[in-house]
Design a protein around this motif. Structure first.
Motif, PDB file in Angstrom:
ATOM      1  N   LEU A  27      70.811  55.870  26.923  1.00 41.37           N
ATOM      2  CA  LEU A  27      69.579  56.615  27.058  1.00 41.37           C
ATOM      3  C   LEU A  27      68.458  55.664  27.455  1.00 41.37           C
ATOM      4  N   PHE A  28      67.528  56.135  28.295  1.00 42.20           N
ATOM      5  CA  PHE A  28      66.429  55.300  28.773  1.00 42.20           C
ATOM      6  C   PHE A  28      65.218  55.460  27.867  1.00 42.20           C
ATOM      7  N   TYR A  29      64.648  54.335  27.451  1.00 41.45           N
ATOM      8  CA  TYR A  29      63.466  54.307  26.604  1.00 41.45           C
ATOM      9  C   TYR A  29      62.465  53.314  27.172  1.00 41.45           C
ATOM     10  N   THR A  30      61.218  53.485  26.781  1.00 38.92           N
ATOM     11  CA  THR A  30      60.200  52.464  26.988  1.00 38.92           C
ATOM     12  C   THR A  30      60.007  51.777  25.637  1.00 38.92           C
ATOM     13  N   PRO A  31      59.406  50.593  25.594  1.00 35.42           N
ATOM     14  CA  PRO A  31      59.185  49.937  24.298  1.00 35.42           C
ATOM     15  C   PRO A  31      58.393  50.800  23.312  1.00 35.42           C
ATOM     16  N   SER A  32      57.409  51.536  23.787  1.00 41.35           N
ATOM     17  CA  SER A  32      56.643  52.416  22.888  1.00 41.35           C
ATOM     18  C   SER A  32      57.523  53.506  22.298  1.00 41.35           C
ATOM     19  N   GLU A  33      58.444  54.047  23.101  1.00 35.47           N
ATOM     20  CA  GLU A  33      59.338  55.092  22.607  1.00 35.47           C
ATOM     21  C   GLU A  33      60.324  54.553  21.586  1.00 35.47           C
ATOM     22  N   ILE A  34      60.700  53.281  21.701  1.00 38.08           N
ATOM     23  CA  ILE A  34      61.602  52.688  20.711  1.00 38.08           C
ATOM     24  C   ILE A  34      60.890  52.599  19.365  1.00 38.08           C
ATOM     25  N   ILE A  35      59.630  52.256  19.376  1.00 38.03           N
ATOM     26  CA  ILE A  35      58.892  52.079  18.127  1.00 38.03           C
ATOM     27  C   ILE A  35      58.393  53.410  17.558  1.00 38.03           C
ATOM     28  N   TYR A  36      57.843  54.276  18.411  1.00 41.14           N
ATOM     29  CA  TYR A  36      57.260  55.528  17.926  1.00 41.14           C
ATOM     30  C   TYR A  36      58.153  56.748  18.112  1.00 41.14           C
ATOM     31  N   GLY A  37      59.176  56.674  18.948  1.00 41.98           N
ATOM     32  CA  GLY A  37      60.003  57.827  19.268  1.00 41.98           C
ATOM     33  C   GLY A  37      59.498  58.503  20.524  1.00 41.98           C
ATOM     34  N   LYS A  38      60.360  59.277  21.170  1.00 43.83           N
ATOM     35  CA  LYS A  38      59.940  59.993  22.377  1.00 43.83           C
ATOM     36  C   LYS A  38      58.914  61.052  21.997  1.00 43.83           C
ATOM     37  N   ASN A  39      57.845  61.129  22.758  1.00 41.33           N
ATOM     38  CA  ASN A  39      56.737  62.057  22.510  1.00 41.33           C
ATOM     39  C   ASN A  39      56.168  61.884  21.101  1.00 41.33           C
ATOM     40  N   ASP A  40      56.154  60.649  20.612  1.00 41.42           N
ATOM     41  CA  ASP A  40      55.638  60.303  19.278  1.00 41.42           C
ATOM     42  C   ASP A  40      56.319  61.074  18.158  1.00 41.42           C
ATOM     43  N   ASP A  41      57.573  61.437  18.351  1.00 39.23           N
ATOM     44  CA  ASP A  41      58.364  62.123  17.332  1.00 39.23           C
ATOM     45  C   ASP A  41      59.318  61.105  16.724  1.00 39.23           C
ATOM     46  N   ALA A  42      59.092  60.741  15.472  1.00 40.60           N
ATOM     47  CA  ALA A  42      59.872  59.685  14.810  1.00 40.60           C
ATOM     48  C   ALA A  42      61.358  60.034  14.708  1.00 40.60           C
ATOM     49  N   SER A  43      61.694  61.312  14.778  1.00 38.96           N
ATOM     50  CA  SER A  43      63.110  61.694  14.676  1.00 38.96           C
ATOM     51  C   SER A  43      63.886  61.372  15.951  1.00 38.96           C
ATOM     52  N   THR A  44      63.171  61.036  17.047  1.00 41.14           N
ATOM     53  CA  THR A  44      63.846  60.724  18.315  1.00 41.14           C
ATOM     54  C   THR A  44      63.925  59.231  18.580  1.00 41.14           C
ATOM     55  N   LYS A  45      63.590  58.412  17.579  1.00 43.25           N
ATOM     56  CA  LYS A  45      63.690  56.958  17.752  1.00 43.25           C
ATOM     57  C   LYS A  45      65.162  56.566  17.823  1.00 43.25           C
ATOM     58  N   PRO A  46      65.498  55.566  18.654  1.00 42.06           N
ATOM     59  CA  PRO A  46      66.895  55.121  18.695  1.00 42.06           C
ATOM     60  C   PRO A  46      67.268  54.421  17.393  1.00 42.06           C
ATOM     61  N   GLU A  47      68.535  54.514  17.047  1.00 40.26           N
ATOM     62  CA  GLU A  47      69.026  53.910  15.813  1.00 40.26           C
ATOM     63  C   GLU A  47      69.554  52.514  16.088  1.00 40.26           C
ATOM     64  N   ASN A  97      57.047  45.019  27.069  1.00 46.13           N
ATOM     65  CA  ASN A  97      56.174  46.110  26.642  1.00 46.13           C
ATOM     66  C   ASN A  97      55.833  47.011  27.816  1.00 46.13           C
ATOM     67  N   ASP A  98      55.237  48.160  27.499  1.00 46.47           N
ATOM     68  CA  ASP A  98      54.673  49.021  28.543  1.00 46.47           C
ATOM     69  C   ASP A  98      53.158  48.906  28.405  1.00 46.47           C
ATOM     70  N   ILE A  99      52.508  49.715  27.603  1.00 47.49           N
ATOM     71  CA  ILE A  99      51.095  49.459  27.304  1.00 47.49           C
ATOM     72  C   ILE A  99      50.884  49.381  25.808  1.00 47.49           C
ATOM     73  N   GLY A 100      51.905  49.699  25.067  1.00 49.61           N
ATOM     74  CA  GLY A 100      51.793  49.704  23.616  1.00 49.61           C
ATOM     75  C   GLY A 100      52.423  48.455  23.031  1.00 49.61           C
ATOM     76  N   PRO A 101      53.081  48.619  21.889  1.00 47.47           N
ATOM     77  CA  PRO A 101      53.698  47.476  21.227  1.00 47.47           C
ATOM     78  C   PRO A 101      54.879  46.932  22.017  1.00 47.47           C
ATOM     79  N   ALA A 102      55.200  45.678  21.754  1.00 48.42           N
ATOM     80  CA  ALA A 102      56.290  45.019  22.470  1.00 48.42           C
ATOM     81  C   ALA A 102      57.547  44.995  21.615  1.00 48.42           C
ATOM     82  N   ILE A 103      58.695  44.910  22.279  1.00 52.44           N
ATOM     83  CA  ILE A 103      59.960  44.672  21.597  1.00 52.44           C
ATOM     84  C   ILE A 103      60.501  43.346  22.109  1.00 52.44           C
ATOM     85  N   THR A 104      61.420  42.765  21.366  1.00 52.15           N
ATOM     86  CA  THR A 104      62.026  41.496  21.757  1.00 52.15           C
ATOM     87  C   THR A 104      63.386  41.774  22.377  1.00 52.15           C
ATOM     88  N   VAL A 105      63.656  41.100  23.482  1.00 56.05           N
ATOM     89  CA  VAL A 105      64.946  41.218  24.158  1.00 56.05           C
ATOM     90  C   VAL A 105      65.623  39.855  24.105  1.00 56.05           C
TER      91      VAL A 105
END
Length: 177
Positions: free
Chosen positions: A36-56, A86-94
């Protein structure tokens, strides 16, 4: 019911049951290979800011974003590389071990594919760099435009400078300008 019809019906039901079981097993086996495709913000906050859609943790995903300037750390004794995305929000480490694409640089857009080993750490198996300084992957462009437009940041274009110049040349040849 005729014994002949009864045996035919039982054979048909047995075949349908077998096909159903086989289809279920195939779908179960393939679910682990879905990226599934995510942005760094979606990994941290979930898709559409829904925490239930965050990747595990342990899930295979693709992440697209920009390499944060000053965060690329290379191991001198191996091919291990660690950087923030990052995109415009928080960053993740790769974290990645291997040869990076020639076009990989800080401040550049990339897509990394791998497994989430911590909520904000991706163990990448593949890193893809964009081919041109003006190119942004369509999924990332769409996602960033949703966030950038409300903030008043300049529009992102999903086409390269070369494509734009080519279109302008074609328009000039056809006499539009």
């Amino acid at each position: 019911m005729n014994p002949r019809r009864k045996s035919r019906l039982s054979i048909i039901l047995f075949i349908l049951l077998g096909v159903t079981i086989a289809t279920g097993l195939v779908l179960y086996a393939l679910r682990q290979n879905i990226d599934l495709f995510y942005t760094p913000s979606e990994i941290i906050y979930g898709k559409n800011d829904d925490a239930s859609t965050k990747p595990e943790v342990g899930q295979r995903i693709r992440v697209g974003g920009m390499v944060v300037t000053g965060t690329v750390h290379r191991d001198e004794k191996s091919l291990k590389v660690k950087f923030d995305l990052n995109d415009i929000g928080p960053a993740i480490t790769v974290e990645y071990e291997g040869i990076l694409p020639d076009l990989f640089r800080e401040g550049q857009g990339i897509v990394a594919q791998g497994v989430l080993i911590q909520p904000t750490v991706l163990q990448a198996t593949e890193v893809l760099a964009k081919h041109d300084e003006n190119y942004v992957p369509p999924e990332l462009s769409d996602q960033m435009q949703k966030v950038h437009k409300p903030m008043g940041i300049a529009d992102l274009q999903g086409e390269s400078e070369k494509d734009r110049q080519s279109k302008e040349m074609d328009m000039k040849k056809e006499g539009y300008k």
